[in-house]
Design a protein around this motif. Structure first.
Motif, PDB file in Angstrom:
ATOM      1  N   SER A  86       0.833  -1.497   0.070  1.00  0.00           N
ATOM      2  CA  SER A  86      -0.087  -0.017   0.168  1.00  0.00           C
ATOM      3  C   SER A  86       1.369   0.910  -0.242  1.00  0.00           C
ATOM      4  N   HIS A  87       0.375   2.263   0.788  1.00  0.00           N
ATOM      5  CA  HIS A  87       1.728   3.779   1.058  1.00  0.00           C
ATOM      6  C   HIS A  87       1.898   3.623   2.303  1.00  0.00           C
ATOM      7  N   LEU A  88       3.121   4.667   2.677  1.00  0.00           N
ATOM      8  CA  LEU A  88       3.919   5.207   3.868  1.00  0.00           C
ATOM      9  C   LEU A  88       3.323   6.927   4.219  1.00  0.00           C
ATOM     10  N   TYR A  97      -2.205   4.459  10.185  1.00  0.00           N
ATOM     11  CA  TYR A  97      -2.665   3.290  10.120  1.00  0.00           C
ATOM     12  C   TYR A  97      -3.285   3.407   8.425  1.00  0.00           C
ATOM     13  N   ASP A  98      -3.523   4.892   8.333  1.00  0.00           N
ATOM     14  CA  ASP A  98      -4.421   4.684   6.186  1.00  0.00           C
ATOM     15  C   ASP A  98      -2.330   4.409   5.298  1.00  0.00           C
ATOM     16  N   GLY A  99      -3.482   2.740   5.134  1.00  0.00           N
ATOM     17  CA  GLY A  99      -1.905   2.602   3.738  1.00  0.00           C
ATOM     18  C   GLY A  99      -0.996   2.501   4.653  1.00  0.00           C
ATOM     19  N   ILE A 100      -0.495   2.575   6.009  1.00  0.00           N
ATOM     20  CA  ILE A 100       1.086   2.022   6.568  1.00  0.00           C
ATOM     21  C   ILE A 100       0.047   0.417   7.107  1.00  0.00           C
ATOM     22  N   ASN A 131       3.370   9.033  -3.281  1.00  0.00           N
ATOM     23  CA  ASN A 131       2.376   9.768  -2.872  1.00  0.00           C
ATOM     24  C   ASN A 131       0.509   9.212  -3.368  1.00  0.00           C
ATOM     25  N   GLU A 132       0.099   8.038  -2.512  1.00  0.00           N
ATOM     26  CA  GLU A 132      -1.033   7.479  -2.974  1.00  0.00           C
ATOM     27  C   GLU A 132      -1.633   8.485  -2.362  1.00  0.00           C
ATOM     28  N   GLU A 133      -1.758   9.268  -1.730  1.00  0.00           N
ATOM     29  CA  GLU A 133      -2.708  10.348  -0.823  1.00  0.00           C
ATOM     30  C   GLU A 133      -3.128  11.482  -1.883  1.00  0.00           C
ATOM     31  N   GLY A 134      -2.287  12.265  -2.614  1.00  0.00           N
ATOM     32  CA  GLY A 134      -2.640  13.233  -3.827  1.00  0.00           C
ATOM     33  C   GLY A 134      -2.551  14.372  -2.805  1.00  0.00           C
ATOM     34  N   LEU A 193      -3.672  -4.227   2.208  1.00  0.00           N
ATOM     35  CA  LEU A 193      -4.838  -4.592   3.242  1.00  0.00           C
ATOM     36  C   LEU A 193      -4.843  -2.668   3.686  1.00  0.00           C
ATOM     37  N   HIS A 194      -5.913  -2.405   3.817  1.00  0.00           N
ATOM     38  CA  HIS A 194      -6.331  -1.267   4.404  1.00  0.00           C
ATOM     39  C   HIS A 194      -7.566  -0.793   5.153  1.00  0.00           C
ATOM     40  N   ILE A 195      -7.370  -0.233   5.936  1.00  0.00           N
ATOM     41  CA  ILE A 195      -8.604   0.079   6.924  1.00  0.00           C
ATOM     42  C   ILE A 195      -9.686   1.021   5.838  1.00  0.00           C
ATOM     43  N   GLU A 196     -10.973   0.234   6.371  1.00  0.00           N
ATOM     44  CA  GLU A 196     -12.270   0.789   5.605  1.00  0.00           C
ATOM     45  C   GLU A 196     -12.670   2.391   6.016  1.00  0.00           C
ATOM     46  N   GLN A 197     -11.926   3.080   6.422  1.00  0.00           N
ATOM     47  CA  GLN A 197     -12.349   4.719   6.534  1.00  0.00           C
ATOM     48  C   GLN A 197     -13.251   5.012   6.353  1.00  0.00           C
ATOM     49  N   GLY A 198     -14.038   3.829   6.660  1.00  0.00           N
ATOM     50  CA  GLY A 198     -15.894   4.870   7.174  1.00  0.00           C
ATOM     51  C   GLY A 198     -16.723   3.443   7.757  1.00  0.00           C
ATOM     52  N   GLY A 361      -9.976   5.704  -2.655  1.00  0.00           N
ATOM     53  CA  GLY A 361      -9.263   5.187  -3.867  1.00  0.00           C
ATOM     54  C   GLY A 361      -7.770   4.766  -3.191  1.00  0.00           C
ATOM     55  N   HIS A 362      -7.858   3.130  -3.955  1.00  0.00           N
ATOM     56  CA  HIS A 362      -6.161   3.006  -3.182  1.00  0.00           C
ATOM     57  C   HIS A 362      -5.621   2.956  -4.387  1.00  0.00           C
ATOM     58  N   ASP A 363      -4.195   2.740  -3.905  1.00  0.00           N
ATOM     59  CA  ASP A 363      -3.527   2.041  -5.147  1.00  0.00           C
ATOM     60  C   ASP A 363      -4.114   0.857  -5.736  1.00  0.00           C
TER      61      ASP A 363
END
Ligand code: HGY
Ligand code: MN
Ligand code: MN
Length: 416
Positions: A86-88, A97-100, A131-134, A193-198, A361-363
């Motif tokens: 994912s992304h750091l 946790y988002d990405g990490i 740069n996943e976050e944009g 693997l990513h947190i839902e963010q929802g 959105g995710h990678d």
């Protein structure tokens, strides 16, 4: 494999400790993180991740967009690797946790395979996409987009941040510009693997989200031009108030999104007002409208209505309006076989699970264009993310990483 499956467990404490260790780099002001892409803090986080991968015996790779690859050899070096990551990078007021979780969850798989001296036929590669976050450099998922052939690398290098610093220059400045051609690596499969963010998984009391689809995204940068003037001495009929135009357009964005309830969403997170002085009527505003929906025709309708109705609003106020599409991708359907590997893993491990559409959105949304791809989600507290209070439990991170472990190892095929 199912018999072995019972023994395939990760070390949840070690994963949690690594998450907390990484969170010390680029701390925010309220308990989260501000480790924006291509900053010195990003560089420090990359170095820590690389040191952990090397300690786990990985061979490191780096491409020309700064995407990092940590490879654990398989018994068949010619077999295409299974990628996981994912992304750091974080938002300016991001969580821990988002990405990490996806990058360090991938590393935990390698550490656990080492602990159990398990060999897989396919190599396994853990990735960190730049740069996943944009948020510093639009669009989001920029480097996975170049990797998937969606964005041109030279165009990506020319993207500038709010201070006018170019992506390519900053990548070279922090020393993380590799030699590898971007996208030359071919994947057997990719898992994220990513947190839902929802709020859905937590509200349903579900441990694991089996992500079948990702909703589509549209970012339109809107510039409204009026006339700087005195807020005191300029009569109301004479004003060309770009700030008023923006206020009406933002209300329109909200109305358009609600008109497609319950799934469509719309807002503007980036807003610049010029000259942003208390006693000057804004002569210029620049903001980015973020529309999303699982249905492409809904996204297209929202974009069309934004253009048509915002133009009418500005014409009535004597303002000029310009639109620029600065990001977007169509709704995504993930690979059936990879999604089934995720669902079967959750079932085998006894974790509650449900299908879910990714709201963020995710990678993986871009990598899905070049390799069979699937995602796993873990709940987050109050569904909150892109907020320093973003929080998950160790149990949730362990469950998600264990399902990731099984899906990756099943796809990479254990040989001994
Ligand atoms: O915007 C997104 O959905 C992601 O956080 N980049
Ligand atoms: Mn993310
Ligand atoms: Mn994010």
């Amino acid at each position: 494999m199912a018999a072995q499956g019972e023994n395939l467990r990760i070390n949840g404490d070690r994963l949690w400790d690594s998450l907390m260790e990484m969170a010390k780099i680029g701390p925010g002001v309220a308990g989260g993180n501000n480790r924006q892409t291509l900053t010195d803090e990003d560089s420090e986080g990359r170095a820590l991740f690389q040191s952990w991968c090397e300690a786990a015996g990985c061979e490191m790779g780096l491409d020309q967009m700064g995407n990092m690859f940590a490879r654990r050899e398989g018994s068949d070096p010619d077999a295409l690797p299974v990628y996981v990551g994912s992304h750091l990078d974080t938002q300016p007021t991001g969580g821990k946790y988002d990405g990490i979780l996806g990058v360090l969850g991938g590393l935990e798989i390698l550490r656990s395979l080492n602990d159990m001296s398990i060999k897989t036929r396919h190599p396994i590669v853990v990735t960190n996409f730049t740069n996943e976050e944009g948020t510093r450099y639009a669009p989001a998922m920029l480097s996975s987009g170049v990797f998937a052939g969606v964005h041109d690398q030279e165009w990506a290098y020319r993207r500038v941040d709010a201070d006018g610093k170019a992506f390519g220059d900053e990548l070279k400045r922090i020393g993380w510009c590799g030699d590898e051609e971007v996208g030359a690596r071919k994947m057997h499969a990719f898992f994220e693997l990513h947190i839902e963010q929802g709020p859905i998984l937590e509200a349903d009391g579900i441990d694991v989200g089996v992500v079948t689809h990702g909703q589509g995204l549209s970012w339109t940068q809107v510039t409204i031009i009026g006339n700087d003037a005195h807020t005191g001495s300029t009569p109301m009929p004479m004003r060309k108030n770009a700030g008023l135009g923006m206020a009406k357009v933002l209300s329109l964005v909200d109305e358009i999104a609600w008109s497609h309830k319950p799934h469509a969403v719309g807002a503007a997170g980036h807003i610049d007002v010029y000259p942003n002085s208390r006693n000057v009527i804004p002569g210029k505003v620049v903001f980015t409208v973020d529309f999303r929906s699982p249905d492409l025709s809904v996204i297209q309708d929202m974009e069309r209505r934004l253009h048509a109705n915002a133009k009418t609003i500005c014409d009535d106020l004597g303002l000029v309006i310009e639109f620029e599409k600065v990001g977007g991708f169509d709704p995504v359907t993930f690979d059936e076989r990879c999604v089934s590997a995720v669902r079967d893993a959750a079932e085998r491990l006894g974790y509650s699970h449900r299908n879910i559409i990714s709201g963020a959105g995710h990678d993986a949304c871009w990598i899905n264009k070049v390799a069979p791809t699937a995602m796993i989600m873990c709940p987050c507290v109050d569904g909150l993310s892109h907020n320093e209070s973003e929080d998950i439990s160790k149990e949730w991170s362990t469950a998600g990483a264990e399902v990731l472990f099984h899906a990756v190892v099943e796809t990479a095929e254990i040989v001994e």
